[in-house]
Design an enzyme around this catalytic site. Structure first.
Site, short mmCIF file in Angstrom:
data_model
loop_
_atom_site.label_atom_id
_atom_site.label_comp_id
_atom_site.label_asym_id
_atom_site.label_seq_id
_atom_site.Cartn_x
_atom_site.Cartn_y
_atom_site.Cartn_z
N THR A 143 -29.52 60.21 -0.13
CA THR A 143 -28.47 59.03 -0.30
C THR A 143 -26.97 59.57 0.24
OG1 THR A 143 -28.06 59.68 -2.35
CG2 THR A 143 -29.36 57.93 -2.22
N GLY A 185 -5.78 65.52 7.59
CA GLY A 185 -6.93 66.25 7.67
C GLY A 185 -7.24 66.82 8.91
N ALA A 186 -7.16 68.20 9.12
CA ALA A 186 -7.48 68.85 10.45
C ALA A 186 -8.72 69.14 10.79
CB ALA A 186 -6.33 69.64 10.96
N GLY A 190 -11.15 64.40 11.59
CA GLY A 190 -9.74 63.90 11.99
C GLY A 190 -9.72 64.43 13.68
N GLY A 277 -12.16 64.92 4.14
CA GLY A 277 -13.52 65.08 3.89
C GLY A 277 -14.41 64.24 3.36
N HIS A 326 -27.99 67.46 11.65
CA HIS A 326 -29.11 68.01 11.75
C HIS A 326 -29.61 68.99 10.66
CE1 HIS A 326 -25.40 69.63 13.66
NE2 HIS A 326 -25.88 70.92 13.13
N HIS A 449 -27.14 80.83 38.26
CA HIS A 449 -25.78 80.97 38.82
C HIS A 449 -25.43 79.78 39.62
CE1 HIS A 449 -21.97 82.64 40.34
NE2 HIS A 449 -22.73 82.16 41.48
P1 FAD Z 1 -26.57 59.57 5.35
O1 FAD Z 1 -26.50 59.52 6.94
O2 FAD Z 1 -25.08 59.24 4.76
O3 FAD Z 1 -27.53 58.29 4.77
C1 FAD Z 1 -27.59 58.07 3.38
C2 FAD Z 1 -28.30 56.55 3.48
O4 FAD Z 1 -28.57 56.39 2.17
C3 FAD Z 1 -27.29 55.48 3.88
O5 FAD Z 1 -27.93 54.53 4.69
C4 FAD Z 1 -27.21 54.72 2.58
O6 FAD Z 1 -26.80 53.22 2.75
C5 FAD Z 1 -28.37 54.93 1.87
N1 FAD Z 1 -28.17 54.88 0.25
C6 FAD Z 1 -27.26 55.38 -0.56
N2 FAD Z 1 -27.61 55.09 -1.68
C7 FAD Z 1 -28.72 54.63 -1.82
C8 FAD Z 1 -29.29 53.64 -2.77
N3 FAD Z 1 -29.16 54.15 -4.08
N4 FAD Z 1 -30.45 53.01 -2.47
C9 FAD Z 1 -30.85 52.97 -1.07
N5 FAD Z 1 -30.19 53.32 -0.20
C10 FAD Z 1 -28.95 54.08 -0.49
N6 FAD Z 1 -22.77 65.17 11.73
C11 FAD Z 1 -23.31 65.84 12.84
O7 FAD Z 1 -24.05 66.58 12.53
N7 FAD Z 1 -22.92 65.76 13.91
C12 FAD Z 1 -21.95 64.85 14.08
O8 FAD Z 1 -21.55 64.70 15.41
C13 FAD Z 1 -21.32 63.95 13.01
N8 FAD Z 1 -20.31 63.17 13.31
C14 FAD Z 1 -19.94 62.58 12.36
C15 FAD Z 1 -18.87 61.61 12.68
C16 FAD Z 1 -18.24 60.96 11.42
C17 FAD Z 1 -17.26 59.97 11.81
C18 FAD Z 1 -18.69 61.09 10.05
C19 FAD Z 1 -18.17 60.31 8.87
C20 FAD Z 1 -19.77 61.76 9.97
C21 FAD Z 1 -20.36 62.66 10.89
N9 FAD Z 1 -21.34 63.70 10.82
C22 FAD Z 1 -21.93 64.30 11.80
C23 FAD Z 1 -21.95 63.83 9.53
C24 FAD Z 1 -23.17 63.06 9.45
O9 FAD Z 1 -23.15 62.04 9.48
C25 FAD Z 1 -23.90 63.46 8.09
O10 FAD Z 1 -23.98 64.89 7.98
C26 FAD Z 1 -25.40 62.77 7.95
O11 FAD Z 1 -25.24 61.44 8.24
C27 FAD Z 1 -26.05 63.04 6.43
O12 FAD Z 1 -27.21 62.47 6.67
P2 FAD Z 1 -27.84 62.13 4.92
O13 FAD Z 1 -29.26 61.61 5.49
O14 FAD Z 1 -27.72 63.23 3.98
O15 FAD Z 1 -27.03 60.81 4.54
#
Ligand code: FAD
Length: 470
Positions: A143, A185-186, A190, A277, A326, A449
């Site tokens: 989630t 946040g840096a 950000g 964060g 990833h 190269h």
């Molecule tokens: P998520 O992608 O957060 O997906 C969780 C899903 O669960 C969502 O669709 C949500 O709606 C669903 N959900 C939650 N609770 C429920 C429930 N009870 N029932 C049904 N559905 C539910 N990471 C990188 O590796 N490279 C990047 O370039 C990068 N850029 C980013 C830029 C931004 C602006 C942000 C905010 C994040 C970025 N990240 C990046 C981080 C990356 O997006 C996350 O690490 C990643 O999406 C995590 O994947 P996840 O599958 O754990 O969760």
């Protein structure tokens, strides 16, 4: 309806897990509360930010990167709605791609909020409020995470309206370029979003609590990166904390003070981006009732992604480890393989991290500071892009490659890069480390190269103090 596996959440962790499980013959369903699949990453994270980073980089290049190459163009004009359409089209293609893959792999998708409803049961409450129960042998919680709130000096949460005070989600959808953007946040998010709006014309001030940018990254790389960003027009207030954000007319005033409280200041902004964060997202899952153990908001898992409740597993941002797409994907594949009776595994020592600015920052393995803290004796090799022929040809000479090897065994323990294309170069380091490669292995591998990757080879040669081009 009865399944081998129900995955709650379709971000990169959840959707990849479901596809791998289906490939391995498990009867699989997913539950997603949002209207589109792909989670944070595809909808409001990795993908839209990279679409805007690419487009804004093109704008910046057309503005001042082309003339030194002898390409004279009229000063470009910004069509922000068209840029946002590029972002929306990119997101659309990616989320539709996930829907296609679910169909192709015969994965059932349920729209609604998923909730643990007792052993082997998931309740799904749809947008219409109706609840249905799905039965399953195994449940994977994926989630994800949500924006971490920021509190002012009184302890009250600073309200995010996604117009004046925005999270990353609002910062990806601004309708005009702010004149003054203040970023709290840096960290990676950000600085990436700051780059987008800086390139499009905003004055950007970043306020950071620590006395450095990019916490967690190699300090030498981060310090050099800060100088590059300052050359691009970023202003930094380090060792500073935000004490409040107040609306002032159409804009905002951000109050901040030095961390030691000795000085304080007020900064005007048209837009304030809170990028301090993210926190695990577990709302509505019924974890407490189900007895799932948590620690500091994250679901506790063992080395095989199992929670303390039989048949319930968790992966991605909602569990320990770096919040990266990833990492979530690899955990999704590993748990699917474990559930199918195979030996799924993630090597947490080799998870790259990339900042997709220009130049990029990329890192894998331990930093110099971590090596010191752990008392590991290391040999370090560095090579600047200013001494790389291809970098000169492209006028991309900012930055360097830094390789950290074990002083006794020459095993590569960490690689840190500041430079154009660093995010692609880091894959070579990850493969090397995955195969327990040494700096000597890298130094003796023939590199084409002229390429930026020759800087990797030269840095590896520099570990043994025999670089050719410096
Ligand atoms: P998520 O992608 O957060 O997906 C969780 C899903 O669960 C969502 O669709 C949500 O709606 C669903 N959900 C939650 N609770 C429920 C429930 N009870 N029932 C049904 N559905 C539910 N990471 C990188 O590796 N490279 C990047 O370039 C990068 N850029 C980013 C830029 C931004 C602006 C942000 C905010 C994040 C970025 N990240 C990046 C981080 C990356 O997006 C996350 O690490 C990643 O999406 C995590 O994947 P996840 O599958 O754990 O969760």
């Amino acid at each position: 309806m009865s399944y081998d596996l129900v995955v709650i959440g379709t971000g990169p962790g959840g959707y990849v897990c479901a596809i791998r499980a289906a490939q391995l013959g498990l009867n699989t369903a997913v539950v997603e509360k949002d209207a589109t699949y792909g989670g944070t990453c595809l909808n409001v994270g990795c993908i839209p930010s990279k679409a805007l980073l690419h487009a804004s980089h093109m704008f910046a290049e057309a503005s001042h990167g082309l003339a030194p190459l002898g390409v004279i163009v009229d000063p470009p004009r910004l069509d922000l709605p068209a840029m946002m359409k590029h972002k929306a089209d990119t997101v659309g293609a990616n989320v539709n791609g996930v829907a296609f893959l679910f169909k192709k792999n015969k994965i059932d998708a349920f729209r609604g909020v998923g909730r643990l409803a007792g052993p082997g049961k998931v309740d799904v409450t749809g947008p219409d409020g109706a609840t249905q129960t799905i039965e399953t042998k195994n449940i994977v919680i994926a989630t994800g995470s949500a924006v971490a709130p920021l509190r002012d000096a009184s302890g009250a949460e600073i309200a995010i309206d996604e117009k004046l005070v925005v999270s990353s989600t609002g910062a990806l959808a601004l309708e005009k370029v702010p004149q003054k953007l203040v970023i709290v946040g840096a960290g990676v998010i950000g600085l990436e979003l700051g780059s987008v709006w800086r390139r499009l014309g905003a004055q950007v001030t970043v306020i950071e609590y620590l006395d450095r940018i990019l916490p967690g990254f190699d300090l030498e790389v981060a310090s050099r990166f800060q100088k590059v960003l300052e050359k691009q027009g970023f202003a930094f207030r380090l060792a500073s904390k935000v004490t409040g954000v107040a609306q002032a007319g159409a804009g905002a005033v951000v109050s901040c003070s030095s961390v030691d409280g000795a000085t304080s200041d007020k900064i005007e902004a048209d837009t304030v981006l809170i990028a301090t964060g993210r926190i695990p997202y577990t709302q509505g899952l019924g974890l407490e009732e189900a007895g799932v153990a948590m620690e500091r908001g994250r679901i506790v898992i063992d080395d095989h992604f199992a929670t303390n409740v039989a048949g319930v597993y968790a992966i991605g941002d909602v569990v320990r480890g770096p919040m990266l797409a990833h990492k979530a994907e690899d955990e999704g594949i590993a748990i699917a393989e474990i559930l199918a009776g195979q030996a799924g595994h993630v090597n947490y020592n080799v998870i790259p991290g990339v900042v997709y600015t220009m130049p990029e920052v990329a890192s894998v393995g331990i930093t110099e500071e971590e090596a010191k803290a752990k008392g590991v004796a290391v040999a370090i090799g560095k090579f600047p892009f200013s001494a790389n022929g291809r970098a000169r040809a492209m006028r991309e000479t900012d930055g360097f490659v830094k390789i950290i090897a074990d002083a006794a065994t020459d095993l590569v323990l960490g690689v840190h890069i500041l430079g154009a294309g660093a995010g692609e170069l880091i894959a070579e380091a990850a493969v090397l480390m995955e195969f327990s490669g040494s700096a000597e292995d890298l130094a003796r591998t023939c590199h084409a190269h002229p390429t930026m990757s020759e800087a990797m080879k030269e840095a590896a040669l520099a570990v043994a103090k025999r670089p050719i081009h410096i």
